[in-house]
Design a protein around this motif. Structure first.
Motif, PDB file in Angstrom:
ATOM      1  N   LEU A 119      -0.390  13.813   1.150  1.00 37.63           N
ATOM      2  CA  LEU A 119      -1.172  13.309   2.281  1.00 37.63           C
ATOM      3  C   LEU A 119      -2.578  13.904   2.269  1.00 37.63           C
ATOM      4  CD1 LEU A 119       1.454  13.485   5.187  1.00 37.63           C
ATOM      5  CD2 LEU A 119       0.622  11.439   4.025  1.00 37.63           C
ATOM      6  N   ARG A 120      -2.657  15.200   1.999  1.00 36.22           N
ATOM      7  CA  ARG A 120      -3.964  15.880   1.994  1.00 36.22           C
ATOM      8  C   ARG A 120      -4.884  15.297   0.926  1.00 36.22           C
ATOM      9  NH1 ARG A 120      -1.989  20.496   1.556  1.00 36.22           N
ATOM     10  NH2 ARG A 120      -2.147  20.860  -0.669  1.00 36.22           N
ATOM     11  N   CYS A 121      -4.329  14.974  -0.242  1.00 41.11           N
ATOM     12  CA  CYS A 121      -5.126  14.434  -1.345  1.00 41.11           C
ATOM     13  C   CYS A 121      -5.443  12.951  -1.171  1.00 41.11           C
ATOM     14  CB  CYS A 121      -4.393  14.631  -2.669  1.00 41.11           C
ATOM     15  SG  CYS A 121      -4.157  16.344  -3.155  1.00 41.11           S
ATOM     16  N   GLY A 122      -4.764  12.299  -0.240  1.00 33.80           N
ATOM     17  CA  GLY A 122      -5.000  10.878  -0.028  1.00 33.80           C
ATOM     18  C   GLY A 122      -4.320   9.977  -1.042  1.00 33.80           C
ATOM     19  N   LEU A 123      -3.354  10.521  -1.806  1.00 33.36           N
ATOM     20  CA  LEU A 123      -2.652   9.695  -2.790  1.00 33.36           C
ATOM     21  C   LEU A 123      -1.637   8.765  -2.139  1.00 33.36           C
ATOM     22  CD1 LEU A 123      -1.929  11.971  -5.884  1.00 33.36           C
ATOM     23  CD2 LEU A 123      -3.617  10.167  -5.638  1.00 33.36           C
ATOM     24  N   VAL A 124      -1.166   9.144  -0.962  1.00 31.59           N
ATOM     25  CA  VAL A 124      -0.209   8.317  -0.231  1.00 31.59           C
ATOM     26  C   VAL A 124      -0.588   8.337   1.248  1.00 31.59           C
ATOM     27  CG1 VAL A 124       1.657   8.859  -1.850  1.00 31.59           C
ATOM     28  CG2 VAL A 124       1.395  10.214   0.231  1.00 31.59           C
ATOM     29  N   THR A 125      -0.004   7.417   1.998  1.00 31.50           N
ATOM     30  CA  THR A 125      -0.150   7.424   3.452  1.00 31.50           C
ATOM     31  C   THR A 125       1.225   7.586   4.078  1.00 31.50           C
ATOM     32  OG1 THR A 125       0.113   5.023   3.685  1.00 31.50           O
ATOM     33  CG2 THR A 125      -2.125   5.860   3.278  1.00 31.50           C
ATOM     34  N   GLY A 126       1.220   7.996   5.318  1.00 31.23           N
ATOM     35  CA  GLY A 126       2.487   8.146   6.015  1.00 31.23           C
ATOM     36  C   GLY A 126       3.251   6.844   6.108  1.00 31.23           C
ATOM     37  N   SER A 127       2.541   5.749   6.339  1.00 34.82           N
ATOM     38  CA  SER A 127       3.204   4.449   6.452  1.00 34.82           C
ATOM     39  C   SER A 127       3.814   4.015   5.123  1.00 34.82           C
ATOM     40  CB  SER A 127       2.217   3.389   6.945  1.00 34.82           C
ATOM     41  OG  SER A 127       1.120   3.260   6.060  1.00 34.82           O
ATOM     42  N   GLN A 128       3.144   4.325   4.004  1.00 32.47           N
ATOM     43  CA  GLN A 128       3.704   3.999   2.690  1.00 32.47           C
ATOM     44  C   GLN A 128       5.016   4.752   2.458  1.00 32.47           C
ATOM     45  OE1 GLN A 128       0.279   5.090   0.267  1.00 32.47           O
ATOM     46  NE2 GLN A 128       0.034   2.958  -0.393  1.00 32.47           N
ATOM     47  N   LEU A 129       5.026   6.018   2.803  1.00 31.46           N
ATOM     48  CA  LEU A 129       6.229   6.820   2.599  1.00 31.46           C
ATOM     49  C   LEU A 129       7.361   6.363   3.526  1.00 31.46           C
ATOM     50  CD1 LEU A 129       4.613  10.357   2.262  1.00 31.46           C
ATOM     51  CD2 LEU A 129       5.665   9.008   0.447  1.00 31.46           C
ATOM     52  N   THR A 130       7.022   6.074   4.771  1.00 29.84           N
ATOM     53  CA  THR A 130       8.042   5.629   5.718  1.00 29.84           C
ATOM     54  C   THR A 130       8.653   4.306   5.270  1.00 29.84           C
ATOM     55  OG1 THR A 130       6.899   6.734   7.546  1.00 29.84           O
ATOM     56  CG2 THR A 130       8.489   5.015   8.112  1.00 29.84           C
ATOM     57  N   SER A 131       7.805   3.392   4.823  1.00 28.19           N
ATOM     58  CA  SER A 131       8.294   2.098   4.358  1.00 28.19           C
ATOM     59  C   SER A 131       9.185   2.249   3.137  1.00 28.19           C
ATOM     60  CB  SER A 131       7.103   1.187   4.035  1.00 28.19           C
ATOM     61  OG  SER A 131       7.530  -0.052   3.522  1.00 28.19           O
ATOM     62  N   ALA A 132       8.751   3.083   2.187  1.00 24.89           N
ATOM     63  CA  ALA A 132       9.550   3.292   0.974  1.00 24.89           C
ATOM     64  C   ALA A 132      10.864   3.993   1.296  1.00 24.89           C
ATOM     65  CB  ALA A 132       8.750   4.101  -0.044  1.00 24.89           C
ATOM     66  N   ALA A 133      10.844   4.880   2.273  1.00 23.53           N
ATOM     67  CA  ALA A 133      12.061   5.607   2.636  1.00 23.53           C
ATOM     68  C   ALA A 133      13.109   4.680   3.238  1.00 23.53           C
ATOM     69  CB  ALA A 133      11.728   6.724   3.620  1.00 23.53           C
ATOM     70  N   GLU A 134      12.670   3.641   3.925  1.00 29.18           N
ATOM     71  CA  GLU A 134      13.609   2.691   4.517  1.00 29.18           C
ATOM     72  C   GLU A 134      14.401   1.952   3.443  1.00 29.18           C
ATOM     73  OE1 GLU A 134      11.232   0.202   6.976  1.00 29.18           O
ATOM     74  OE2 GLU A 134      10.979   1.709   8.558  1.00 29.18           O
ATOM     75  N   ALA A 135      13.778   1.794   2.271  1.00 26.53           N
ATOM     76  CA  ALA A 135      14.456   1.092   1.174  1.00 26.53           C
ATOM     77  C   ALA A 135      15.149   2.060   0.218  1.00 26.53           C
ATOM     78  CB  ALA A 135      13.442   0.237   0.409  1.00 26.53           C
ATOM     79  N   TRP A 136      15.149   3.341   0.540  1.00 25.42           N
ATOM     80  CA  TRP A 136      15.715   4.370  -0.346  1.00 25.42           C
ATOM     81  C   TRP A 136      17.219   4.166  -0.505  1.00 25.42           C
ATOM     82  CZ3 TRP A 136      13.818   7.981  -3.501  1.00 25.42           C
ATOM     83  CH2 TRP A 136      14.639   9.042  -3.899  1.00 25.42           C
ATOM     84  N   ILE A 137      17.685   4.147  -1.751  1.00 23.37           N
ATOM     85  CA  ILE A 137      19.115   3.954  -2.007  1.00 23.37           C
ATOM     86  C   ILE A 137      19.726   5.173  -2.692  1.00 23.37           C
ATOM     87  CG2 ILE A 137      18.942   1.440  -2.118  1.00 23.37           C
ATOM     88  CD1 ILE A 137      18.932   1.658  -5.149  1.00 23.37           C
ATOM     89  N   GLY A 138      18.945   6.239  -2.803  1.00 22.32           N
ATOM     90  CA  GLY A 138      19.460   7.448  -3.438  1.00 22.32           C
ATOM     91  C   GLY A 138      20.213   8.328  -2.457  1.00 22.32           C
TER      92      GLY A 138
END
Length: 303
Positions: free
Chosen positions: A148-167
């Motif tokens: 987040l600090r580096c700006g490589l990802v956003t919180g919304s991107q991580l939250t969205s990807a986590a919803e589809a997490w199958i691990g």
């Protein structure tokens, strides 16, 4: 064009043997290998001997950089560097043990992979999720904060990807995402905050405090309980000027009725439970003190 080393350098550090043979004979390539400047990490691939160790190991394993090794490849901070290179290979791939690699099998969809230099790594989003799900809470939080600090990802991107997490370990993953904060200055600070959170204490990163002696920014703090927690590294605080500056800051905070707690790297790395307990006990003490103060005012008013 130069020799094999120059060509490899221009191609990012490694290339398929078939591509190299377009420009050099087998004898020239063998001579470059004997000279020590070029290596063959596996059949069909040539690479510079100076290639980063993690990249070389990933090539040798026919895998992708994964977890903390992927985080490092993306320039993210980690609380502790992995002792072996984290490499993931696709499920169904025959795995050979490698003395310098920690190899795991994973589903690796193409959309989760990116090119980093001469190798492939999991994308920044996938890397944060893998670390959050696989590593200890403090380790996963440090990577997420850094991304987040580096700006490589956003919180919304991580939250969205986590919803589809199958691990596995989805609960651990959600816990990291619930507490990640891009204001954290470095992995050391993230580790300190994790220790506090594990003890049930939530402190604000990079809290700005105004005192009669000036305005100061502390690593972690609670304005409600007037408590700060500082991650004191020898590297950052070891010079005379830094020592003078920190003494001034700490004393001004104490003069303004703040409790200042200071923790070393060793505390955060090897005794996080104690760190969290110290902060929690101080917070509880502050609550009791404030409660007594309010009761005393109530009694005085009634009298």
């Amino acid at each position: 064009m130069g020799g094999p080393e120059q060509l490899l350098a221009s191609l990012g550090g490694s290339a398929a043997a078939s591509d190299m043979r377009r420009y050099f004979s087998q004898r020239q390539l063998e001579r470059a290998v004997l000279g020590g400047g070029v290596v063959r990490p596996r059949n069909g691939v040539y690479a510079l001997a100076s290639l980063d160790e993690a990249h070389r190991v990933a090539l040798e394993c026919r895998g992708v950089l994964f977890a903390r090794s992927a985080a490092l490849a993306h320039g993210l901070g980690v609380l502790e560097r992995p002792r072996a290179v984290d490499v993931a290979v696709r499920r169904g791939t025959k795995i050979r043990a490698h003395p310098q690699a920690n190899i795991v099998t994973r589903l690796l969809p193409e959309e989760d992979l990116v090119r980093v230099g001469v190798v492939t790594a999991t994308s920044p989003v996938r890397t944060v999720l893998d670390c959050a799900a696989q590593l200890e809470f403090a380790e996963g939080l440090a990577v997420a904060d850094s991304a987040l600090r580096c700006g490589l990802v956003t919180g919304s991107q991580l939250t969205s990807a986590a919803e589809a997490w199958i691990g596995r370990n989805k609960r651990a993953l959600r816990r990291v995402l619930a507490h990640m904060d891009g204001r954290a200055a470095n992995p050391f600070e993230s580790g300190l905050r994790a220790a506090c959170l594990e003890a049930g204490v939530a402190l604000e990163p990079q809290l700005r405090i105004s005192t009669r002696g000036g305005t100061f920014v502390v690593d972690l703090g609670s304005a409600l309980y007037r408590v700060t927690a500082e991650a004191d590294s020898f590297e950052w605080h070891g010079g005379r000027e830094a020592l003078h500056r920190d003494c001034t800051r700490y004393n001004e905070l104490v003069r303004d009725q703040w409790t200042v707690l200071r923790f070393s790297w060793e505390h955060v790395m090897f005794d996080r439970a104690w760190v969290g307990q110290v902060v929690a006990d101080v917070i509880r003490g502050s609550k009791r003190h404030n409660s007594r103060g309010r009761n005393a005012k109530t009694v005085h008013s009634a009298a």
